[in-house]
Design a protein around this motif. Sequence first.
Motif, short mmCIF file in Angstrom:
data_model
loop_
_atom_site.label_atom_id
_atom_site.label_comp_id
_atom_site.label_asym_id
_atom_site.label_seq_id
_atom_site.Cartn_x
_atom_site.Cartn_y
_atom_site.Cartn_z
N THR A 136 0.82 -1.21 0.00
CA THR A 136 0.00 0.00 0.00
C THR A 136 0.85 1.26 0.00
O THR A 136 0.46 2.29 -0.56
CB THR A 136 -0.95 0.00 1.22
OG1 THR A 136 -0.23 -0.38 2.39
CG2 THR A 136 -2.09 -0.97 1.01
N GLU A 196 -7.58 -6.67 0.96
CA GLU A 196 -7.34 -6.29 2.35
C GLU A 196 -8.13 -5.03 2.73
O GLU A 196 -8.65 -4.93 3.83
CB GLU A 196 -5.85 -6.04 2.58
CG GLU A 196 -4.94 -7.20 2.18
CD GLU A 196 -5.10 -8.43 3.06
OE1 GLU A 196 -5.61 -8.29 4.19
OE2 GLU A 196 -4.73 -9.52 2.59
N TYR A 197 -8.21 -4.08 1.81
CA TYR A 197 -8.90 -2.81 2.08
C TYR A 197 -10.12 -2.61 1.19
O TYR A 197 -10.82 -1.61 1.32
CB TYR A 197 -7.94 -1.64 1.87
CG TYR A 197 -6.83 -1.58 2.89
CD1 TYR A 197 -7.08 -1.10 4.18
CD2 TYR A 197 -5.55 -2.01 2.58
CE1 TYR A 197 -6.07 -1.05 5.13
CE2 TYR A 197 -4.53 -1.97 3.52
CZ TYR A 197 -4.79 -1.49 4.79
OH TYR A 197 -3.79 -1.44 5.73
N ASP A 251 -10.69 4.58 4.72
CA ASP A 251 -10.16 3.73 3.66
C ASP A 251 -8.63 3.71 3.62
O ASP A 251 -8.04 2.93 2.87
CB ASP A 251 -10.66 4.20 2.29
CG ASP A 251 -12.15 3.97 2.11
OD1 ASP A 251 -12.74 3.28 2.95
OD2 ASP A 251 -12.73 4.48 1.14
#
Length: 283
Positions: A136, A196-197, A251
Amino acid sequence: MNKKANEELQALVGKATAGDKKALETLVTDAQDIVFNLSLRMLGTFADAEDATQDILLKMITHLSSFRGDSSFTTWVFRIAVNHLKNYKKHMFARYPLRFEYYGDDIENGKIQDVPDLTQNVERDILAEELKMSCTNVMLQCLDKESRCIFILGTMFKIDSRVAGDILEMTPEAYRQRLSRIRKKMADFLGQYCGEYGSGRCKCKDRMNYAIQNHRINPLRLDYMTATEIPMETICAVKDAMEEIDDLSQDFSFCKPYQSPERMKHLIMELLNSAQFSIIQKS
């Protein structure tokens, strides 16, 4: 900053520029975590962030006499760091730039099932978390430098638009509009691809060996998992007020702040103990 605190800071800066090593060490210590975290998000890797942080802190030291107190000291440091990082050419992703299209294609078509076990007996949960934090953060490199900087200042540091606009030389309104667009772009990508998100197919536990094979993580050097996380409130001290830019704040929980690595702190202390310290007395 209240009048008393500003006067105390001005006095500290005055002592540092006059050659007071303890005062200078205090200023550097207060700035280093902010500079490191900004560098980490802007550059994508711990090694590059450590190198850039040292450069920025040295620049801060040698330009300390130019601080006049027209803004907060932290804002002044941010301005130096942002200008340095936007022109920084020595990091890995300056040589190998990323795009969202490439990242998405790799998620969809990377042959993760063909890779043998490369975990070297490191716990899979630990490697999965390391990959999540690394992935990320590296994803930010898909943004152009100014968009990346806007996203980091607004999402991680939560800087008030008046301050951020001043740092980036744009109006507060322009900053807020661009931040909202960039955050939506990031959230859309996470939603489409990241399991994952978002609701995407990519799961870190399934891609660990593929990531190791492609040198994206190293089981023998887990930078994120060995870093010391610090409270978000510590890193957000620069902000004047929280601003509701959009409804995407949850987020981006991967934007965690960390303490500067110990090896970097030692190098900075070595710098302050070296002949380089005399530079500030002549600046």
